[in-house]
Design a protein around this motif. Structure first.
Motif, short mmCIF file in Angstrom:
data_model
loop_
_atom_site.label_atom_id
_atom_site.label_comp_id
_atom_site.label_asym_id
_atom_site.label_seq_id
_atom_site.Cartn_x
_atom_site.Cartn_y
_atom_site.Cartn_z
N THR A 13 0.81 -1.22 0.00
CA THR A 13 0.00 0.00 0.00
C THR A 13 0.84 1.27 0.00
N GLY A 14 2.02 1.24 0.56
CA GLY A 14 2.86 2.44 0.61
C GLY A 14 3.73 2.62 -0.62
N SER A 15 3.61 1.74 -1.59
CA SER A 15 4.45 1.79 -2.78
C SER A 15 4.08 2.97 -3.68
N SER A 16 5.09 3.49 -4.38
CA SER A 16 4.82 4.55 -5.35
C SER A 16 4.20 3.98 -6.62
N ASP A 17 4.30 2.67 -6.81
CA ASP A 17 3.69 2.03 -7.97
C ASP A 17 2.20 1.84 -7.72
N PRO A 18 1.36 2.22 -8.69
CA PRO A 18 -0.07 1.99 -8.52
C PRO A 18 -0.37 0.50 -8.37
N ILE A 19 -1.49 0.20 -7.74
CA ILE A 19 -1.86 -1.19 -7.47
C ILE A 19 -1.95 -2.01 -8.76
N TYR A 20 -2.55 -1.44 -9.81
CA TYR A 20 -2.68 -2.20 -11.05
C TYR A 20 -1.31 -2.56 -11.61
N ARG A 21 -0.32 -1.66 -11.48
CA ARG A 21 1.05 -1.95 -11.95
C ARG A 21 1.69 -3.05 -11.10
N GLN A 22 1.44 -3.03 -9.80
CA GLN A 22 1.97 -4.07 -8.92
C GLN A 22 1.44 -5.44 -9.36
N LEU A 23 0.15 -5.51 -9.68
CA LEU A 23 -0.44 -6.78 -10.12
C LEU A 23 0.18 -7.24 -11.43
N ILE A 24 0.36 -6.32 -12.37
CA ILE A 24 0.96 -6.66 -13.66
C ILE A 24 2.37 -7.20 -13.47
N GLU A 25 3.17 -6.51 -12.66
CA GLU A 25 4.54 -6.96 -12.43
C GLU A 25 4.59 -8.33 -11.75
N GLN A 26 3.65 -8.58 -10.83
CA GLN A 26 3.61 -9.88 -10.17
C GLN A 26 3.30 -10.98 -11.18
N VAL A 27 2.36 -10.74 -12.07
CA VAL A 27 2.04 -11.75 -13.08
C VAL A 27 3.24 -11.98 -13.98
N ARG A 28 3.91 -10.92 -14.39
CA ARG A 28 5.11 -11.08 -15.23
C ARG A 28 6.15 -11.96 -14.54
N ARG A 29 6.38 -11.68 -13.27
CA ARG A 29 7.39 -12.44 -12.52
C ARG A 29 6.96 -13.91 -12.33
N LEU A 30 5.69 -14.11 -12.07
CA LEU A 30 5.19 -15.48 -11.89
C LEU A 30 5.28 -16.27 -13.19
N ILE A 31 5.06 -15.61 -14.30
CA ILE A 31 5.20 -16.28 -15.60
C ILE A 31 6.67 -16.58 -15.87
N ALA A 33 8.99 -17.06 -13.74
CA ALA A 33 9.45 -18.10 -12.81
C ALA A 33 8.74 -19.44 -13.05
N ALA A 34 7.86 -19.49 -14.05
CA ALA A 34 7.10 -20.70 -14.41
C ALA A 34 6.14 -21.14 -13.30
N VAL A 35 5.79 -20.22 -12.42
CA VAL A 35 4.73 -20.51 -11.44
C VAL A 35 3.40 -20.50 -12.17
N LEU A 36 3.26 -19.53 -13.09
CA LEU A 36 2.10 -19.48 -13.99
C LEU A 36 2.56 -19.97 -15.35
N SER A 85 3.08 -18.09 -24.82
CA SER A 85 4.15 -17.14 -25.09
C SER A 85 4.68 -17.39 -26.49
N LYS A 86 4.57 -16.37 -27.32
CA LYS A 86 5.07 -16.49 -28.69
C LYS A 86 6.51 -16.02 -28.80
N SER A 87 6.93 -15.19 -27.88
CA SER A 87 8.31 -14.72 -27.88
C SER A 87 8.87 -14.83 -26.47
N PRO A 88 9.46 -15.99 -26.15
CA PRO A 88 9.96 -16.17 -24.79
C PRO A 88 11.06 -15.17 -24.46
N GLN A 89 10.95 -14.56 -23.30
CA GLN A 89 11.95 -13.62 -22.83
C GLN A 89 12.49 -14.14 -21.51
N GLY A 90 13.75 -13.88 -21.29
CA GLY A 90 14.34 -14.28 -20.03
C GLY A 90 13.92 -13.33 -18.92
#
Length: 128
Positions: A13-31, A33-36, A85-90
């Protein structure tokens, strides 16, 4: 096709990143890391909003942006799925936004490249 619960996400909640951006970044990281994995079902907008105590429109905005970006796809009657994923990124592409913010701040402070790179090298060499 795995189904995930809304406890998959968390917000700062105290982050300078908006909540929607936090969710997007979490999904990116989970993908990354192959969690998703492609075809996995994300929790519903309502479930995520209730769990995180945020406005459902915020979660919907994040999901829509990820769909536009190609991270997610919509399946009628199922919900949002992790897209193929059509273009895998590291995982290094996840670091780019942070480095872009650091570079912008370094320019604002009028630091030269050598000073910034030396500081970054020093930080990388430090132990946790």
């Amino acid at each position: 096709m795995a189904s995930h619960t809304s406890s998959l996400f968390s917000i700062t909640t105290g982050s300078s990143d908006p909540i929607y951006r936090q969710l997007i970044e979490q999904v990116r990281r989970l993908i990354a890391a192959a969690v998703l994995k492609p075809g996995d079902v994300l929790p519903s907008v309502r479930d995520v909003a209730v769990t995180l105590a945020v406005n459902p429109m915020t979660v919907s905005k994040a999901y829509n942006m990820m769909e536009t970006e190609g991270l997610l796809s919509r399946a009628r009657g199922v919900g949002m799925l992790v897209a193929d994923s059509k273009s895998p990124q590291g995982p290094e592409h996840l670091l780019r936004p942070t480095l872009e913010r650091a570079a912008a701040e370094a320019r604002q402070l009028e630091l030269d490249n050598e000073t910034v790179m030396a500081l970054f090298a020093k930080i990388l060499g430090e132990t946790k």
